[in-house]
Design a protein around this motif. Structure first.
Motif, PDB file in Angstrom:
ATOM      1  N   ILE A  34       0.854  -1.185   0.000  1.00  0.00           N
ATOM      2  CA  ILE A  34       0.000   0.000   0.000  1.00  0.00           C
ATOM      3  C   ILE A  34       0.890   1.236   0.000  1.00  0.00           C
ATOM      4  O   ILE A  34       1.799   1.364   0.813  1.00  0.00           O
ATOM      5  N   LYS A  35       0.606   2.127  -0.930  1.00  0.00           N
ATOM      6  CA  LYS A  35       1.276   3.424  -0.928  1.00  0.00           C
ATOM      7  C   LYS A  35       0.201   4.479  -0.753  1.00  0.00           C
ATOM      8  O   LYS A  35      -0.840   4.418  -1.410  1.00  0.00           O
ATOM      9  N   ILE A  36       0.446   5.429   0.147  1.00  0.00           N
ATOM     10  CA  ILE A  36      -0.515   6.534   0.252  1.00  0.00           C
ATOM     11  C   ILE A  36       0.184   7.836  -0.105  1.00  0.00           C
ATOM     12  O   ILE A  36       1.374   8.019   0.117  1.00  0.00           O
ATOM     13  N   LYS A  37      -0.593   8.709  -0.700  1.00  0.00           N
ATOM     14  CA  LYS A  37      -0.102  10.052  -1.005  1.00  0.00           C
ATOM     15  C   LYS A  37      -0.189  10.868   0.279  1.00  0.00           C
ATOM     16  O   LYS A  37      -1.165  10.740   1.036  1.00  0.00           O
ATOM     17  N   ILE A  38       0.834  11.683   0.525  1.00  0.00           N
ATOM     18  CA  ILE A  38       0.804  12.540   1.710  1.00  0.00           C
ATOM     19  C   ILE A  38       1.097  13.987   1.320  1.00  0.00           C
ATOM     20  O   ILE A  38       1.617  14.261   0.228  1.00  0.00           O
ATOM     21  N   VAL A  61       4.992   5.868   1.543  1.00  0.00           N
ATOM     22  CA  VAL A  61       4.298   7.137   1.282  1.00  0.00           C
ATOM     23  C   VAL A  61       4.934   7.852   0.094  1.00  0.00           C
ATOM     24  O   VAL A  61       6.106   7.652  -0.217  1.00  0.00           O
ATOM     25  N   ASP A  62       4.137   8.679  -0.574  1.00  0.00           N
ATOM     26  CA  ASP A  62       4.617   9.472  -1.709  1.00  0.00           C
ATOM     27  C   ASP A  62       4.166  10.920  -1.504  1.00  0.00           C
ATOM     28  O   ASP A  62       2.977  11.191  -1.372  1.00  0.00           O
ATOM     29  N   ALA A  63       5.143  11.840  -1.453  1.00  0.00           N
ATOM     30  CA  ALA A  63       4.827  13.241  -1.161  1.00  0.00           C
ATOM     31  C   ALA A  63       4.726  14.105  -2.411  1.00  0.00           C
ATOM     32  O   ALA A  63       4.277  15.249  -2.334  1.00  0.00           O
ATOM     33  N   ASN A  64       5.152  13.588  -3.555  1.00  0.00           N
ATOM     34  CA  ASN A  64       5.159  14.400  -4.787  1.00  0.00           C
ATOM     35  C   ASN A  64       5.715  15.810  -4.540  1.00  0.00           C
ATOM     36  O   ASN A  64       5.098  16.808  -4.899  1.00  0.00           O
ATOM     37  N   SER A  65       6.859  15.858  -3.861  1.00  0.00           N
ATOM     38  CA  SER A  65       7.593  17.131  -3.669  1.00  0.00           C
ATOM     39  C   SER A  65       6.910  18.139  -2.752  1.00  0.00           C
ATOM     40  O   SER A  65       7.114  19.338  -2.895  1.00  0.00           O
ATOM     41  N   ILE A 120      10.211   6.472   1.495  1.00  0.00           N
ATOM     42  CA  ILE A 120       9.502   7.750   1.357  1.00  0.00           C
ATOM     43  C   ILE A 120       9.801   8.245  -0.053  1.00  0.00           C
ATOM     44  O   ILE A 120      10.960   8.435  -0.413  1.00  0.00           O
ATOM     45  N   GLU A 121       8.748   8.402  -0.858  1.00  0.00           N
ATOM     46  CA  GLU A 121       8.943   8.740  -2.264  1.00  0.00           C
ATOM     47  C   GLU A 121       8.899  10.255  -2.477  1.00  0.00           C
ATOM     48  O   GLU A 121       7.985  10.929  -2.002  1.00  0.00           O
ATOM     49  N   GLN A 122       9.890  10.736  -3.196  1.00  0.00           N
ATOM     50  CA  GLN A 122       9.990  12.129  -3.658  1.00  0.00           C
ATOM     51  C   GLN A 122       9.477  13.150  -2.636  1.00  0.00           C
ATOM     52  O   GLN A 122       8.532  13.893  -2.926  1.00  0.00           O
ATOM     53  N   LEU A 157      13.306   8.088  -5.418  1.00  0.00           N
ATOM     54  CA  LEU A 157      13.097   9.240  -6.297  1.00  0.00           C
ATOM     55  C   LEU A 157      12.201   8.870  -7.474  1.00  0.00           C
ATOM     56  O   LEU A 157      12.320   7.795  -8.056  1.00  0.00           O
ATOM     57  N   ASP A 158      11.323   9.796  -7.792  1.00  0.00           N
ATOM     58  CA  ASP A 158      10.406   9.659  -8.932  1.00  0.00           C
ATOM     59  C   ASP A 158      10.647  10.865  -9.849  1.00  0.00           C
ATOM     60  O   ASP A 158      11.461  10.811 -10.781  1.00  0.00           O
ATOM     61  N   GLU A 159      10.017  11.996  -9.530  1.00  0.00           N
ATOM     62  CA  GLU A 159      10.072  13.195 -10.376  1.00  0.00           C
ATOM     63  C   GLU A 159      11.493  13.601 -10.774  1.00  0.00           C
ATOM     64  O   GLU A 159      11.720  14.088 -11.878  1.00  0.00           O
ATOM     65  N   CYS A 160      12.448  13.456  -9.857  1.00  0.00           N
ATOM     66  CA  CYS A 160      13.837  13.906 -10.102  1.00  0.00           C
ATOM     67  C   CYS A 160      14.545  13.150 -11.231  1.00  0.00           C
ATOM     68  O   CYS A 160      15.479  13.672 -11.838  1.00  0.00           O
ATOM     69  N   ILE A 184      14.723   3.641  -6.861  1.00  0.00           N
ATOM     70  CA  ILE A 184      14.227   4.515  -7.938  1.00  0.00           C
ATOM     71  C   ILE A 184      12.940   3.938  -8.526  1.00  0.00           C
ATOM     72  O   ILE A 184      12.811   2.730  -8.745  1.00  0.00           O
ATOM     73  N   ASN A 185      11.984   4.833  -8.722  1.00  0.00           N
ATOM     74  CA  ASN A 185      10.731   4.513  -9.393  1.00  0.00           C
ATOM     75  C   ASN A 185      10.945   4.870 -10.867  1.00  0.00           C
ATOM     76  O   ASN A 185      11.231   6.015 -11.189  1.00  0.00           O
ATOM     77  N   ILE A 186      10.837   3.875 -11.749  1.00  0.00           N
ATOM     78  CA  ILE A 186      11.033   4.141 -13.177  1.00  0.00           C
ATOM     79  C   ILE A 186       9.671   4.257 -13.863  1.00  0.00           C
ATOM     80  O   ILE A 186       8.804   3.394 -13.697  1.00  0.00           O
ATOM     81  N   LYS A 187       9.499   5.354 -14.599  1.00  0.00           N
ATOM     82  CA  LYS A 187       8.287   5.532 -15.399  1.00  0.00           C
ATOM     83  C   LYS A 187       8.709   5.753 -16.848  1.00  0.00           C
ATOM     84  O   LYS A 187       9.568   6.599 -17.118  1.00  0.00           O
ATOM     85  N   LEU A 188       8.070   5.043 -17.747  1.00  0.00           N
ATOM     86  CA  LEU A 188       8.439   5.130 -19.165  1.00  0.00           C
ATOM     87  C   LEU A 188       8.336   6.552 -19.694  1.00  0.00           C
ATOM     88  O   LEU A 188       9.241   7.043 -20.370  1.00  0.00           O
TER      89      LEU A 188
HETATM   90 MG    MG Z   1       5.465   9.292  -7.279  1.00  0.00          MG
END
Ligand code: MG
Length: 356
Positions: free
Chosen positions: A148-152, A175-179, A200-202, A225-228, A247-251
């Motif tokens: 489970i990942k929650i946005k914070i 958790v993912d903070a999206n900066s 703890i993501e980004q 890290l995601d966005e970075c 690292i979270n990889i997104k295409l």
């Molecule tokens: Mg993210």
């Protein structure tokens, strides 16, 4: 496409998606790709509309009429354009799909994937109340999802994590903070460590490697890290400077399979585990994410989930489903292994352009 449930992060609330799809004709074989840019430039500088412009006016003219022996050569051709990774990714992944179809092999095999099933976790948006959050988590766990990942965001961080740990002491939680935070918030992020999060993501700025280096020094919990991470060079810098441990990889964020694979290999060499994040994709992007997740260093459950978590009706056949064990079976048919539902796509289409 209207989302089944609105999705809220620290920066925005999304209720419907306007998605650019690319249908690429490669020597008479059709491949499909999806652009992961959002409607607004709140995750990355790109948007649905900038991607359209970039594809039409700059990327397409670069590949038009070009001879290339493999989809792996396309990134180099597109690299004349700086940035615009999501637009590049839409085109590049469509050509990979076409190559796999030409060769009659699953896309996962063509890119070097080794898995026949992938581990699935969920990303849960910010909820109005704690009870609503608990209910959502219960539902996802009952469906079998493995983590489970929650946005914070500030003010919606410690309390929800504490409550989740109280109710679900043993689940894989992150958790993912999206900066949403600055380095000054480190004592609060340190407090989160009491709840043994996977990562703890980004937490900090979308392009702030330096801040993450300083923060990771203060934390035992891995920073992901995601966005970075939007280039191979950025991934190398992050790893060597110690800005993250995962690292979270997104295409879309990295411009397609070629760079995604390079970052994957680099991480593997440095014992940095990776996983595949989600961008509220339709079935086309989802199918590409499944293929990507079969690479050997995707050792953590990703955000790739069942179609029905997002859409009443997806645009591919069959829809993506998740087993009670929280896994997705990797399709064994050629290409992405899911059939685009052309009639449904046509019905949802509001704009179309044929480039020849
Ligand atoms: Mg993210």
């Amino acid at each position: 496409m209207k989302l089944v449930t609105p999705f809220e992060t620290s920066v925005d609330r999304t209720t419907e998606r306007r998605i650019v799809l690319v249908e690429a004709n490669v020597d008479g074989v059709t491949g499909w790709g999806e652009c992961t840019a959002g409607e607004k430039p709140f995750y990355s500088p790109e948007t649905t509309d900038t991607a359209w412009l970039s594809l039409r006016d700059f990327l397409w003219p670069l590949v038009k009429g070009k001879e290339f022996t493999s989809a792996a050569d396309v990134w180099e051709i597109l690299s004349l354009v700086r940035g615009h990774n999501m637009a590049k990714g839409a085109l590049e992944t469509a050509i990979w799909d076409a190559e796999a179809k030409q060769k009659g092999v699953p896309l996962s095999k063509l890119i070097g994937g080794t898995r026949t099933e992938i581990a699935s976790g969920v990303s849960i948006g910010i909820k109005e109340s704690l009870d609503e959050l608990i209910l959502a988590v219960k539902k996802e766990l009952a469906s079998g999802y493995q983590r489970i990942k929650i946005k914070i965001k500030p003010g919606k961080d410690l309390e929800p994590v504490q409550r989740l740990r109280q109710d679900f002491p043993r689940i894989k939680l992150m958790v993912d903070a999206n900066s949403a935070y600055t380095l000054n918030d480190w004592p609060l992020l340190k407090q989160l460590e009491g709840f043994y999060l996977m990562m703890i993501e980004q937490p900090l700025g979308w392009d702030d490697l330096y801040g993450h280096v300083a923060l990771q020094k203060k934390l035992d919990t891995p920073i992901c890290l995601d966005e970075c991470i939007h280039t191979e060079e950025q991934a190398r810098a992050a790893i060597e400077l110690g800005a993250c441990k995962i690292i979270n990889i997104k295409l879309g964020r990295v411009g397609g399979f070629t760079v995604a694979r390079r970052i994957h290999d680099l991480c593997q060499k440095h014992a940095i585990p990776v996983w595949c994040g989600g961008m509220l994709e339709s079935g086309i992007g989802r199918a590409h994410n499944i293929a990507l997740s079969t690479l050997p260093n995707f050792t953590l459950p990703g955000d790739v989930t069942a179609s029905k978590r997002y859409w009443d009706e997806d645009i591919i056949e069959p829809e993506v489903t998740v087993s009670p064990q929280g896994t997705i079976a990797v399709p064994q048919g050629p290409g992405i292994g899911f059939e685009p539902r052309l009639e449904r796509i046509e019905k949802l289409t509001v704009r179309k352009e044929r480039l020849a």
